[in-house]
Design a protein around this motif. Structure first.
Motif, PDB file in Angstrom:
ATOM      1  N   LEU A   1       1.341   0.264  12.839  1.00 31.55           N
ATOM      2  CA  LEU A   1       2.044  -0.107  14.066  1.00 31.55           C
ATOM      3  C   LEU A   1       1.068  -0.565  15.143  1.00 31.55           C
ATOM      4  O   LEU A   1      -0.062  -0.092  15.219  1.00 31.55           O
ATOM      5  CB  LEU A   1       2.862   1.072  14.575  1.00 31.55           C
ATOM      6  CG  LEU A   1       4.118   1.392  13.774  1.00 31.55           C
ATOM      7  CD1 LEU A   1       4.736   2.699  14.231  1.00 31.55           C
ATOM      8  CD2 LEU A   1       5.139   0.260  13.903  1.00 31.55           C
ATOM      9  N   PRO A   2       1.515  -1.464  16.016  1.00 26.54           N
ATOM     10  CA  PRO A   2       0.658  -1.911  17.114  1.00 26.54           C
ATOM     11  C   PRO A   2       0.589  -0.857  18.209  1.00 26.54           C
ATOM     12  O   PRO A   2       1.316   0.138  18.190  1.00 26.54           O
ATOM     13  CB  PRO A   2       1.386  -3.166  17.619  1.00 26.54           C
ATOM     14  CG  PRO A   2       2.829  -2.885  17.326  1.00 26.54           C
ATOM     15  CD  PRO A   2       2.829  -2.112  16.030  1.00 26.54           C
ATOM     16  N   GLY A   3      -0.301  -1.059  19.165  1.00 30.95           N
ATOM     17  CA  GLY A   3      -0.375  -0.162  20.310  1.00 30.95           C
ATOM     18  C   GLY A   3       0.948  -0.161  21.065  1.00 30.95           C
ATOM     19  O   GLY A   3       1.664  -1.163  21.098  1.00 30.95           O
ATOM     20  N   GLY A   4       1.271   0.979  21.648  1.00 30.34           N
ATOM     21  CA  GLY A   4       2.530   1.085  22.379  1.00 30.34           C
ATOM     22  C   GLY A   4       3.658   1.689  21.581  1.00 30.34           C
ATOM     23  O   GLY A   4       4.740   1.938  22.124  1.00 30.34           O
ATOM     24  N   ALA A   5       3.441   1.928  20.284  1.00 30.23           N
ATOM     25  CA  ALA A   5       4.463   2.605  19.485  1.00 30.23           C
ATOM     26  C   ALA A   5       4.533   4.078  19.894  1.00 30.23           C
ATOM     27  O   ALA A   5       3.528   4.670  20.275  1.00 30.23           O
ATOM     28  CB  ALA A   5       4.150   2.487  17.998  1.00 30.23           C
ATOM     29  N   ALA A   6       5.710   4.647  19.827  1.00 29.47           N
ATOM     30  CA  ALA A   6       5.913   6.043  20.226  1.00 29.47           C
ATOM     31  C   ALA A   6       6.141   6.898  18.995  1.00 29.47           C
ATOM     32  O   ALA A   6       6.973   6.573  18.138  1.00 29.47           O
ATOM     33  CB  ALA A   6       7.098   6.153  21.171  1.00 29.47           C
TER      34      ALA A   6
END
Length: 483
Positions: free
Chosen positions: A92-97
């Motif tokens: 997953l890219p940055g910013g995934a929770a």
């Protein structure tokens, strides 16, 4: 309103009583299946405005955690259920929770959605927290209705679920059997509906891979592939005697029917629980027998509390132990009488686990109770000698191995905090601050907890950080999704 009741004849049974051959197939599209889309992740996005439109993963958030549900934004990157959390993070890219589970919130939303379904049908079979079947025949004029009538009812259900749950979406399928209704809902995902009309089953199934059929797993697929079968249409070209010869009597008949869209199972309103269990995956392997014993006690107490709440007593206590090398070991013992006592469950679980051995480390432990009976009539414990208990009658052993850790590990953070005597602040948990109001845990560590103050009826909110032992901050119930 016309009322048509579907009453099947008494079922005949195949060899061993395992396969029903005698039930008639329905001539109407009167079985409905509803599946809440990416349910856990969707609830999180509803309750946390800042996460809407972003990849969200729900499950164990620790190093050993496993994905339970991924939002459709996360699925775009190949994240799926049962994937190790570390792999999901890498994809997953940055910013995934990445959030821990909030079962209270999920249960509330599930009850609201199922309440809408029960208003439309008096025969509802809930198969999981986010999935259910309904028999439409007792309450709707299914013998005389058209495809448009079935579609209108499915759309009515979808709209009702959206309204009752604060915007959650559902995929709905209608067909002549449970199998076809479920496959119709799968084909309409996400946020859609599909009706497979009687007579359309063969065409719908023809080009699907064999694995699309319920119950056709990897082993069965591999066996059939050696005979040239790849799609469902290929299966239909195989003679019944050949399928029986390859798969055995029961499986051969079952696959033969499923390839033709034949599923004679009824929608039932009551599903008996077969077991009550709890398990946990650990951040670090347990190598001390005392740690293993303490964890088994915690798991046994959770199981006992669930048994008591459900009014159940079980005779069979089971243990699941996964070693550092992913080998999984199962043990069980059957008691003379049913129990819901944490002390007895702990005693049996510890005995079984120590019989397996801690080895070089334990990454997962689980405790289960099954074999339910109506009453508990436990005997007073007798001293029968070392390693022998008065309640134990027989033990059963099974060893299996697994390449991936399938346990979600919902309570990883909370159990770890409890072991250290700290307040638990799992990521995603609902909290309230005396001054700033309601919010959720954005993250925690190094003696601090960061909270985002927002909710389902607000816009994205501000973020503030507090000391982990701030008396003004406490855990709270899930927020209301209606203003």
């Amino acid at each position: 309103m016309c009322r048509t009741v579907y009453r099947p004849t008494a079922p005949g049974r195949g060899p061993g009583g395992s396969v029903p051959y005698g039930l008639p197939m329905r001539a109407t599209a009167s079985v409905l299946h509803v599946d809440l889309d990416a349910f856990f992740a969707a609830v999180e996005q509803r309750d946390k405005p800042s996460l809407r439109g972003r990849p969200v993963v729900v499950g164990g958030t620790g190093r050993r955690g496993v994905v339970s549900t991924a939002s459709y934004e996360a699925r775009h990157y190949g994240v799926r259920s049962a994937m190790p959390a570390w792999q999901a993070r890498a994809q997953l890219p940055g910013g995934a929770a990445f959030l821990s589970g909030r079962f209270d919130a999920y249960r509330r939303s599930s009850r609201a959605a199922l309440g809408v379904l029960r208003e439309l049908s008096s025969v509802v079979e809930q198969v999981s927290i986010d999935e259910a079947y309904a028999d439409l025949a007792p309450d709707w004029p299914v013998d005389g209705w058209s495809r448009a009538d079935a579609e209108a009812l499915a759309e009515r259900l979808r709209a009702g679920v959206r309204g009752a749950t604060g915007g959650l979406t559902a995929s709905v399928g209608v067909g002549s059997s449970k199998m076809m209704a479920k496959m119709a809902s799968e084909a309409s995902k996400p946020d859609g509906l599909r009706v497979i009309w009687p007579g359309e089953e063969a065409a719908f199934l023809a080009d699907l891979p064999m694995r699309a059929l319920p119950g056709v797993g990897p082993a069965t697929t591999e066996k059939l592939r050696t005979f040239g079968a790849v799609t469902v249409a290929d299966l239909r070209r195989m003679a019944l005697p050949d399928l029986v010869s390859i798969l055995g009597e029961a499986s051969g008949h079952g696959v033969h029917d499923l390839a033709r869209g034949i599923d004679r199972r009824e929608v039932t309103t009551h599903r008996e629980a077969k077991s009550v269990s709890a398990e946990e995956t650990f951040h670090q392997d347990l190598t001390d027998v005392r740690e293993v014993t303490a964890e088994l006690g915690l798991l046994a107490r959770r199981v006992a509390a669930r048994l008591e709440k459900a009014g159940l007593f079980g005779r069979t206590v089971g243990v699941k132990l996964r070693r550092h090398d992913f080998s999984t070991h199962l043990r069980s013992t059957t008691l003379a009488h049913g129990t819901d006592r944490a002390e007895l469950i702990t005693e049996q679980a510890v005995r079984l686990a120590l019989g397996i051995g801690v080895g070089d480390g334990v990454r997962l432990l689980g405790v289960s109770v099954s074999g339910f009976v109506e009453h508990s009539q436990e005997l007073m414990p007798l001293d029968l000698g070392p390693g022998v208990t008065s309640g134990s009658q027989e033990s059963h052993t099974a060893d299996v191995s697994s390449e991936t850790d399938a346990a979600v590990g919902w309570d990883d953070e909370e159990s770890h905090a409890a072991r250290l005597g700290r307040v638990a602040w799992p990521t995603g948990a609902d909290v309230v601050h005396a001054e700033h109001g309601a919010g959720w845990v954005w993250g925690s560590g190094l003696g601090r907890v960061t909270v985002r103050f927002e909710g389902p009826t607000t816009g994205p909110g501000p973020i503030r950080t507090f000391e982990a032992d701030d008396p003004a901050l406490r855990r709270s119930d899930p927020p209301a999704w209606a203003p």
